[in-house]
Structure formats: C-alpha cells, structure tokens
Design an enzyme around this catalytic site. Structure first.
Site, PDB file in Angstrom:
ATOM      1  N   ASN A  14       0.839  -1.212   0.000  1.00 41.77           N
ATOM      2  CA  ASN A  14       0.000   0.000   0.000  1.00 41.77           C
ATOM      3  C   ASN A  14       0.866   1.251   0.000  1.00 41.77           C
ATOM      4  OD1 ASN A  14      -3.060  -0.244   0.119  1.00 41.77           O
ATOM      5  ND2 ASN A  14      -2.410  -1.903   1.479  1.00 41.77           N
ATOM      6  N   MET A  89       0.537  -3.315  12.090  1.00 39.92           N
ATOM      7  CA  MET A  89      -0.174  -4.374  12.807  1.00 39.92           C
ATOM      8  C   MET A  89       0.038  -4.309  14.323  1.00 39.92           C
ATOM      9  SD  MET A  89      -1.657  -5.436  10.221  1.00 39.92           S
ATOM     10  CE  MET A  89      -2.536  -6.928  10.618  1.00 39.92           C
ATOM     11  N   LEU A  92      -2.517   1.021  18.369  1.00 42.13           N
ATOM     12  CA  LEU A  92      -2.005   2.306  18.848  1.00 42.13           C
ATOM     13  C   LEU A  92      -2.669   2.673  20.172  1.00 42.13           C
ATOM     14  CD1 LEU A  92      -2.148   4.107  15.410  1.00 42.13           C
ATOM     15  CD2 LEU A  92      -0.061   3.669  16.715  1.00 42.13           C
ATOM     16  N   HIS A 108      -8.248  -1.023   5.928  1.00 41.72           N
ATOM     17  CA  HIS A 108      -8.574  -2.327   6.516  1.00 41.72           C
ATOM     18  C   HIS A 108      -9.240  -3.176   5.433  1.00 41.72           C
ATOM     19  CE1 HIS A 108      -9.427  -5.099   9.790  1.00 41.72           C
ATOM     20  NE2 HIS A 108     -10.641  -5.252   9.292  1.00 41.72           N
TER      21      HIS A 108
HETATM   22  C1  GAR Z   1      -3.287  -4.779   3.779  1.00 45.84           C
HETATM   23  O1  GAR Z   1      -4.166  -5.745   3.255  1.00 45.84           O
HETATM   24  C2  GAR Z   1      -4.017  -3.904   4.782  1.00 45.84           C
HETATM   25  O2  GAR Z   1      -5.327  -3.651   4.441  1.00 45.84           O
HETATM   26  C3  GAR Z   1      -3.934  -4.744   6.025  1.00 45.84           C
HETATM   27  O3  GAR Z   1      -2.639  -5.292   6.004  1.00 45.84           O
HETATM   28  C4  GAR Z   1      -2.219  -5.444   4.644  1.00 45.84           C
HETATM   29  C5  GAR Z   1      -0.896  -4.754   4.509  1.00 45.84           C
HETATM   30  O4  GAR Z   1      -0.351  -4.986   3.249  1.00 45.84           O
HETATM   31  N1  GAR Z   1      -4.158  -3.980   7.204  1.00 45.84           N
HETATM   32  C6  GAR Z   1      -4.831  -4.430   8.250  1.00 45.84           C
HETATM   33  O5  GAR Z   1      -5.292  -5.549   8.326  1.00 45.84           O
HETATM   34  C7  GAR Z   1      -4.967  -3.427   9.371  1.00 45.84           C
HETATM   35  N2  GAR Z   1      -5.936  -3.867  10.312  1.00 45.84           N
HETATM   36  P1  GAR Z   1       0.820  -4.090   2.685  1.00 45.84           P
HETATM   37  O6  GAR Z   1       1.909  -4.076   3.782  1.00 45.84           O
HETATM   38  O7  GAR Z   1       1.274  -4.803   1.465  1.00 45.84           O
HETATM   39  O8  GAR Z   1       0.270  -2.734   2.426  1.00 45.84           O
END
Ligand code: GAR
Length: 189
Positions: A14, A89, A92, A108
């Site tokens: 992301n 992850m 906070l 999310h």
């Molecule tokens: C993503 O799918 C994001 O939506 C999720 O972790 C992944 C990170 O991927 N976030 C959560 O679950 C937060 N609660 P990335 O490191 O490739 O962006």
C-alpha cells in the site's frame, strides 16, 4: 504540500502504491518519513527511494505508551501533517491517537463495520458473505471504528480461499487509499 508519515509492519504494497502516485503526480503530497516496528520490506522499499526510513524496535521500550511517544516524536520532528497506517499491525495507544486528532488514516481489508481485527478476509469467507472489500477510515480510540472515508467492494467467488480473496481486495486497496488521501488532503489545502 501536505506531509505524509507512513507507519507499517510488513510487505509495504500500500505504501508503494501511494508513493508511486506521489511520484507520478496523481497525489500532491510529500512522503517525509516511513517508520516500521519491524525490519520490514516496507522499509527496504522506502530506503530504495531514498526516503527517511526508520526502524523502531518495540523491545527497547518499557511500555506501549513509551513506544508510541517515540513514534509521535519522530513523526513530529519531520513535520508530519497526516499519518498513513499502511499495514501497521500494532494497536495504537491513546498517547499516539490523541497526538494526531483526525490526522491518522488506516486501510482495513473488509467492509467495515464488518470483520474488524485480524484475518478479516477469512472472517468474510467464514461468514459466507457474497461481497467483501476494503475501507479507508480515520483512526479513533476504538479499533477499526473511526469515520469511513472510502470503501470499495469485490465479489466473493465460490472457489475463493483467503489468499485469492485477499489478492482481489488488495488490488482495490491500492486504488482507494490514494483517493482517500486526496479527499483528506483537500481539507488541509
Ligand atoms: C493490507 O491488506 C491492509 O489492508 C492490512 O494489512 C495489509 C498490509 O499490506 N491492514 C490491516 O489488516 C490493518 N488492520 P501491505 O503491507 O502490502 O500494504
């Protein structure tokens, strides 16, 4: 130009998608610092781009609050206007959240308020929903519950597993996070 500070723990896709949109001019913003609580792929990517990239080891702190206070200090020292959680992850504490009121965004991989917390894609499959998706929202004291800025929907296909559904959702994440940041950044300009 609005100054973004990124927090993440892992793969960094992301962050990479958003940064690409900064580079190609789609998003008028500056990435001023990237911070991770892990020696993560995200930090590798930000280093490759020559961005200020900081690993802060939670082990060096006696409490979650002390760790979060250090995060705040680092972000403030870079003049961050908006904090972008990109796969961060770690929950906070109020120390962090209260330091940036209405200035922390998260993505999310579910259609909130459904499937908060861990493994939302698996939660969606277990629930048998026919549509899943992702949500960009403001971060408040309650987990995965702040005001929603943008959502995108994907179908759940009959032969989906957690991996295939996650990939389909992730493609949408990479589009809507930039769009949501644009909306929020517009309020600061
Ligand atoms: C993503 O799918 C994001 O939506 C999720 O972790 C992944 C990170 O991927 N976030 C959560 O679950 C937060 N609660 P990335 O490191 O490739 O962006």
């Amino acid at each position: 130009m609005i100054k973004l500070g990124f927090l993440g723990s892992g793969r960094g896709s992301n962050f990479q998608a958003i940064y690409k949109n900064i580079l190609n001019g789609t998003l008028q913003a500056e990435a001023v610092v990237v911070i991770s609580n892990k020696q993560s792929k995200m930090l590798e990517i930000s280093e490759e781009h020559g961005l200020s990239s900081v690993f802060i080891d939670p082990k060096g702190f006696s409490s979650k609050e002390e760790f979060d206070a250090e995060l705040v200090k680092r972000l403030e020292s870079h003049g961050v206007d908006l904090v972008i959680l990109a796969g961060y992850m770690k929950i906070l504490t109020p120390v962090f959240i209260n330091a940036f009121p209405n200035r922390i965004l998260n993505i999310h991989p579910s259609l909130l308020p459904s499937f908060k917390g861990l493994h939302p894609q698996k939660q969606a499959l277990d629930a048998g929903v026919k549509f899943a998706g992702c949500t960009v929202h403001y971060v408040t004291l309650e987990l995965d519950s702040g005001p929603i800025i943008m959502q995108e929907v994907v179908p759940v296909l009959p032969d989906d597993n957690e991996d295939s559904l996650s990939k389909r959702i992730l493609e949408k994440e990479h589009i809507i996070y930039t769009e949501a940041i644009k909306i929020v950044a517009g309020k600061y300009n």
